[in-house]
Design a protein around this motif. Structure first.
Motif, mmCIF file in Angstrom:
data_model
loop_
_atom_site.group_PDB
_atom_site.id
_atom_site.type_symbol
_atom_site.label_atom_id
_atom_site.label_comp_id
_atom_site.label_asym_id
_atom_site.label_seq_id
_atom_site.Cartn_x
_atom_site.Cartn_y
_atom_site.Cartn_z
ATOM 1 N N LYS A 205 2.115 1.835 -3.414
ATOM 2 C CA LYS A 205 0.908 2.333 -4.113
ATOM 3 C C LYS A 205 0.805 3.868 -3.983
ATOM 4 O O LYS A 205 0.767 4.403 -5.084
ATOM 5 N N LYS A 206 0.704 4.138 -2.674
ATOM 6 C CA LYS A 206 0.642 5.693 -2.429
ATOM 7 C C LYS A 206 1.912 6.316 -3.050
ATOM 8 O O LYS A 206 1.578 7.393 -3.755
ATOM 9 N N SER B 205 3.484 5.793 -5.869
ATOM 10 C CA SER B 205 3.527 5.752 -7.188
ATOM 11 C C SER B 205 2.404 6.652 -7.355
ATOM 12 O O SER B 205 2.299 7.582 -8.391
ATOM 13 N N GLU B 206 1.164 6.679 -6.728
ATOM 14 C CA GLU B 206 0.217 7.564 -6.886
ATOM 15 C C GLU B 206 0.493 9.132 -6.839
ATOM 16 O O GLU B 206 0.290 9.953 -7.545
ATOM 17 N N VAL B 207 1.301 9.218 -5.672
ATOM 18 C CA VAL B 207 1.860 10.591 -5.616
ATOM 19 C C VAL B 207 2.776 10.912 -6.829
ATOM 20 O O VAL B 207 2.686 12.325 -7.046
ATOM 21 N N SER C 245 0.997 -1.441 -0.017
ATOM 22 C CA SER C 245 0.027 0.042 -0.153
ATOM 23 C C SER C 245 0.984 1.340 -0.050
ATOM 24 O O SER C 245 0.554 2.245 -0.774
#
Lengths: 315, 96
Positions: free
Chosen positions: A309-310, A312-314, A306
């Motif tokens: 993921k965060k 990469s999202e950022v 997680s």
């Protein structure tokens, strides 16, 4: 109370027939295969038909009286269980449902008392062992050959229990299992191995020896009483002299102890011992520690994922 | 030949009898167990059920050695004589 439908009664009658018919089959086979002039026979189960007898003794297959009787008892017990659980309702009304519930409750209490909560799923297995063993021993009341007085049958059960014991000992990895042989001192490894192998052997011999000794003593007493009564009453004229008067009733006193008490006690003891061995061989604390570690690792992995993921999202 | 067979049969019977001397051990052990159980029940009558079931388990385990002796005695009486006489007859035929 509602009246039972016709189909319900028909199924009941069918199940009762299924309960009694196997016993009649084994009695008929016994009557048909027993030779007429037979003295004292304590040699073991009679061979009915050879299945495969081209190889030397340990590898050949025979169908013996013991096999037949075991299968017949298994069919009877299955029919009995189906009969007791036929027409179950959410609130117990009939006697048979009360009986079935009583049996299930007793077995679950026995298993949870003897093995702990982790093994509560073992109740059906233990109940099956007790029922099969007790009913097999009780078969001798009908004059049949009790399958439990054959080492092959009881040995099979003991091997089954031994596999279960080893499986639960291996639950923390096979290396841990092998390591347990060297405890407390590495010098004692051969002793530990012997005691490991001795478990199924002693279980099988205990059960088989108890039932067999009862059979042998009952046979000897019956033969002895026949001889005694032919000495005492042999002088009576005609058919009266041939009737073994002493054989009436006296062997039944022995069979109360050897068949009923000893048979049921041995079934209980076999079940208790297998419960004890299985639950004591299982290292519960170690297993729970490992489970917790695994859970922590998984949680960490999920957290890492997680986080990634965060990240990469950022970006 | 007949003498040899007689010796085999007699020795098998003697061996079976000697093997059953092992019955002394379980007898004493079970007697002790039952005596202690009776004492325990006398002291605490409310724990009769658990004491009795534990005692039966212990008795069954103590009985094991006696049963080993019984199995050996039965083998000696019903199985060993036939095997030994067969071996004897075979070797005698081989010598001839």
């Amino acid at each position: 109370m509602k009246k039972k439908s016709r189909g319900f009664i028909a199924v009941d009658i069918l199940l009762i027939i299924m309960m009694i018919l196997p016993l009649l089959v084994s009695i008929t086979v016994k009557v048909l295969t027993t030779p007429k002039s037979e003295g004292i026979n304590v040699t073991g189960a009679r061979i009915l038909t050879p299945v495969y007898d081209k190889l030397p003794p340990p590898f050949d297959l025979y169908i013996t009286e013991a096999n037949l009787n075991t299968w017949m008892v298994m069919i009877s017990i299955t029919a009995l269980c189906l009969f007791l659980t036929h027409g179950l309702k959410t609130k117990a009304e009939t006697k048979r449902q009360h009986a079935a519930e009583w049996i299930v409750e007793k077995c679950e209490k026995l298993v949870s008392d003897g093995m702990g909560d982790y093994f509560s799923g073992f109740a059906p297995f233990i109940a099956a062992i007790i029922a099969l063993s007790a009913f097999s021993s009780l078969q001798s009341l009908l004059g049949l050959y009790p399958p439990t007085s054959d080492l092959n049958i009881v040995g099979g059960w003991a091997v089954l229990v031994f596999i279960l014991i080893t499986y639960y000992k291996c639950k923390c990895g096979p290396l841990n299992y092998l390591k347990s042989f060297t405890e407390p001192v590495a010098l004692l490894t051969p002793m530990n191995m012997i005691s490991e192998i001795a478990t199924p052997i002693s279980m099988a011999f205990r059960h088989y020896g108890n039932v067999l000794s009862g059979t042998v003593i009952a046979t000897l007493v019956a033969a002895g009483l026949q001889g005694l009564s032919s000495i005492i009453f042999g002088a009576l004229p005609g058919v009266l002299g041939e009737i073994p008067f002493l054989q009436f009733g006296i062997p039944a006193i022995l069979s109360i102890y050897f068949d009923i008490f000893s048979g049921c006690l041995q079934a209980y003891i076999f079940a208790m011992l297998s419960m004890m061995y299985i639950s004591s061989g299982f290292p519960l604390e170690e297993y729970e520690k490992r489970k917790q570690k695994k859970k922590e690792k998984q949680n960490q992995k999920i957290k890492q994922k997680s986080a990634k993921k965060k990240f990469s999202e950022v970006n | 030949m007949e003498l040899a067979i007689g010796i085999i049969l007699g020795c098998c019977a003697l061996g079976a009898g000697l093997a059953m001397i092992a019955g002394i051990g379980p007898g004493i052990g079970e007697g002790n167990a039952v005596a202690k159980a009776c004492e325990a029940i006398g002291r605490q009558p409310e724990s009769k059920g658990s004491v009795t079931s534990t005692m039966l388990m212990g008795c069954a385990i103590a009985e094991t050695t006696g049963l080993y002796a019984l199995v050996i005695a039965i083998l000696l009486i019903f199985v060993a004589p036939g095997l030994l006489v067969d071996i004897l007859v075979n070797t005698m035929n081989g010598l001839k």
